[in-house]
Motif scaffolding. Structure first.
Motif, short mmCIF file in Angstrom:
data_model
loop_
_atom_site.label_atom_id
_atom_site.label_comp_id
_atom_site.label_asym_id
_atom_site.label_seq_id
_atom_site.Cartn_x
_atom_site.Cartn_y
_atom_site.Cartn_z
N GLY A 309 0.79 -1.22 0.00
CA GLY A 309 0.00 0.00 0.00
C GLY A 309 0.82 1.27 0.00
N ALA A 310 2.15 1.15 -0.08
CA ALA A 310 2.98 2.34 0.04
C ALA A 310 4.38 2.08 -0.49
CB ALA A 310 3.07 2.77 1.50
N THR A 311 5.13 3.16 -0.69
CA THR A 311 6.57 3.06 -0.97
C THR A 311 7.29 2.86 0.34
OG1 THR A 311 6.40 4.51 -2.90
CG2 THR A 311 8.58 4.29 -1.88
N ILE A 312 8.09 1.79 0.44
CA ILE A 312 8.80 1.46 1.67
C ILE A 312 10.30 1.55 1.44
CG2 ILE A 312 6.89 -0.05 2.34
CD1 ILE A 312 8.80 -2.43 1.81
N PRO A 313 11.11 1.58 2.51
CA PRO A 313 12.56 1.68 2.32
C PRO A 313 13.11 0.57 1.43
CG PRO A 313 12.01 2.14 4.60
CD PRO A 313 10.74 1.67 3.94
N GLY A 314 13.96 0.96 0.49
CA GLY A 314 14.52 0.01 -0.46
C GLY A 314 15.36 -1.07 0.19
N ASP A 315 15.95 -0.79 1.35
CA ASP A 315 16.75 -1.81 2.03
C ASP A 315 15.91 -3.00 2.47
OD1 ASP A 315 19.04 -0.34 1.69
OD2 ASP A 315 19.06 0.51 3.71
N ILE A 316 14.61 -2.79 2.67
CA ILE A 316 13.70 -3.89 3.00
C ILE A 316 13.18 -4.50 1.70
CG2 ILE A 316 11.55 -4.55 4.13
CD1 ILE A 316 12.01 -2.24 6.10
N GLY A 317 12.67 -3.68 0.82
CA GLY A 317 12.25 -4.13 -0.51
C GLY A 317 10.87 -4.74 -0.53
N ASP A 318 10.71 -5.89 0.12
CA ASP A 318 9.41 -6.55 0.25
C ASP A 318 9.46 -7.41 1.51
OD1 ASP A 318 10.79 -8.92 -0.40
OD2 ASP A 318 10.08 -8.94 -2.48
N VAL A 319 8.45 -8.24 1.71
CA VAL A 319 8.35 -9.00 2.96
C VAL A 319 9.53 -9.95 3.16
CG1 VAL A 319 6.96 -10.88 1.97
CG2 VAL A 319 6.72 -10.29 4.40
N ALA A 320 10.16 -10.41 2.08
CA ALA A 320 11.32 -11.28 2.21
C ALA A 320 12.51 -10.54 2.81
CB ALA A 320 11.70 -11.87 0.85
N GLY A 321 12.46 -9.20 2.82
CA GLY A 321 13.54 -8.39 3.40
C GLY A 321 13.40 -8.12 4.88
N LEU A 322 12.40 -8.69 5.54
CA LEU A 322 12.24 -8.45 6.97
C LEU A 322 13.45 -8.86 7.82
CD1 LEU A 322 8.49 -9.35 7.64
CD2 LEU A 322 9.56 -7.09 7.68
N PRO A 323 14.22 -9.89 7.43
CA PRO A 323 15.45 -10.16 8.20
C PRO A 323 16.39 -8.97 8.26
CG PRO A 323 14.89 -12.07 6.87
CD PRO A 323 13.95 -10.97 6.46
N VAL A 324 16.43 -8.16 7.20
CA VAL A 324 17.26 -6.94 7.22
C VAL A 324 16.75 -5.99 8.30
CG1 VAL A 324 18.02 -4.96 5.85
CG2 VAL A 324 17.79 -7.21 4.77
N MET A 325 15.45 -5.91 8.44
CA MET A 325 14.84 -5.07 9.47
C MET A 325 15.20 -5.56 10.87
SD MET A 325 12.85 -2.45 9.90
CE MET A 325 12.50 -1.77 11.52
N ARG A 326 15.09 -6.87 11.07
CA ARG A 326 15.46 -7.42 12.37
C ARG A 326 16.92 -7.13 12.71
NH1 ARG A 326 12.69 -11.51 10.01
NH2 ARG A 326 10.73 -12.22 10.93
N GLN A 327 17.79 -7.28 11.71
CA GLN A 327 19.21 -7.03 11.95
C GLN A 327 19.45 -5.56 12.30
OE1 GLN A 327 21.63 -9.53 12.00
NE2 GLN A 327 22.70 -7.82 13.03
N ALA A 328 18.74 -4.66 11.62
CA ALA A 328 18.87 -3.23 11.93
C ALA A 328 18.44 -2.95 13.36
CB ALA A 328 18.05 -2.41 10.95
N MET A 329 17.42 -3.63 13.83
CA MET A 329 16.95 -3.47 15.20
C MET A 329 18.00 -3.96 16.19
SD MET A 329 13.01 -4.65 14.51
CE MET A 329 12.42 -4.52 16.21
#
Length: 357
Positions: A309-329
């Motif tokens: 529903g929106a433009t999201i950060p490119g480092d995540i990209g899509d739902v398969a990029g959630l591990p990148v989000m966890r690592q950033a946390m």
């Protein structure tokens, strides 16, 4: 490689709208098998450790002025997008039912990998089995009749969460326009029918989502509701002065009610300049997590991605990029206990309190 655990339970996505717009008889099958379009499909959810979330039913306007060149419109130092007119229930209801049908088709075709949940226990069970835990949510209550007969029917079908508006007005409330810079105090609050909707939802144990309500509507719900105040996909106004974001005063009310905020990945609600721009670092998102935790507490913050529903950060990209989000946390200093809360525990807690078990 970054971890896919703990599972992430998410406050908002629009994949049903994306699939409905495909106008394909096998749209549910494509989702289950993996169509690699947009942000979400079942294989990418499994790859990213997506535990589940709120699957929104949103009926677009026939000639929605925000549908075309939406990203282009949200550029520059300021913008103020016009909103469509209120929808007629006769137009909205059939489309909404088609989207709900897609959700249940996905559940059927997934053969246990995707579960529509009606209780917090259902969510816990699905997470333990590794099945995607889905909540049926309506974004914009245009499908609800003034006598609330359809509300009872939809509840029996599985509806457990309602946003009285998606920004455009309804018979129940007024939403916030997509305006930057701006504040959420943009017009009148709940209508008399809207106040009755809140009472009915409280009685039935249906969660009320405040994310698109204007500030007057927010305070009307806060006055009327005996349930936790929840904004499924909103950020901190102090960091990004969008009408869609929450002021610190609103955050204080959410904390007082023991409610919840889901951090929205949409870059226009993250960035200080309010722009839709995928070139947005995850440090910007971390600042919103920090601000929200400071103001509502670590037990009341989670995810509200707005996937599809929106433009999201490119480092995540899509739902398969959630591990990148966890690592950033984790790189930001989030320990294991807080990770569990932010990723899924806080959502299950507030739903247990709202639904009653």
């Amino acid at each position: 490689m970054p971890s896919t655990t703990p599972p992430i339970f998410d406050g908002h996505n629009d994949v049903l709208l994306r699939l409905h717009r495909k106008d394909a008889a096998d749209a549910a099958t494509q989702f289950v098998q993996g169509d690699s379009r947009g942000h979400l499909d079942l294989p990418r959810m499994q790859k990213g450790g997506f535990g589940g979330g709120f699957f929104a039913v949103f009926v677009p306007s026939p000639k929605d002025p925000t549908a075309d060149n939406f990203t282009d419109s949200m550029q520059g130092d300021s913008y103020d997008l016009p909103l469509p007119a209120e929808l007629d229930i006769g137009y909205a209801q059939p489309i909404a039912l088609e989207m709900m049908g897609l959700l249940f088709q996905i559940e059927k075709e997934s053969e246990g990998a995707f579960t529509v949940c009606r209780t917090a226990a259902d969510i816990r069970g699905a997470l333990e089995r590794g099945s995607v835990a889905a909540i049926l949510h309506i974004e914009g209550a245009e499908t609800i009749d003034p006598e609330f007969r359809s509300l009872e029917l939809l509840y029996q079908a599985g509806l457990r969460s309602i946003g009285p508006v998606w920004s455009r007005p309804t018979a129940f409330a007024h939403g916030v326009p997509f305006r930057f810079p701006g504040n959420p105090d943009t017009g009148p609050g709940l209508t008399d029918l809207g106040k009755e909707l809140i009472r009915r939802c409280n009685e039935m144990g249906v969660m009320v989502d405040l994310s698109h309500l204007n500030e007057a509507g927010f305070w009307d719900v806060a006055k009327l509701s005996d349930a936790p105040l929840v904004a499924t996909h909103s950020n901190a106004h102090a960091l990004s002065a969008s009408t869609r974001n929450l002021t610190d005063r609103q955050l204080a009310a959410i904390r007082e009610s023991d409610g919840m905020v889901g951090v929205n990945f949409a870059t226009c609600f993250l960035r200080e300049d309010g722009q839709m721009n995928a070139q947005t670092g995850l440090d910007v998102m971390m600042r919103h997590f920090d601000h929200l935790i400071e103001h509502v507490g670590e037990d009341r913050v989670g995810f509200g991605s707005d996937f599809d529903g929106a433009t999201i950060p490119g480092d995540i990209g899509d739902v398969a990029g959630l591990p990148v989000m966890r690592q950033a946390m984790r790189d930001h200093g989030v320990d294991d206990a807080l990770m569990e809360k932010l990723c899924w525990g806080n959502w299950v807690r507030v739903l247990e309190k709202t639904w009653g078990g």
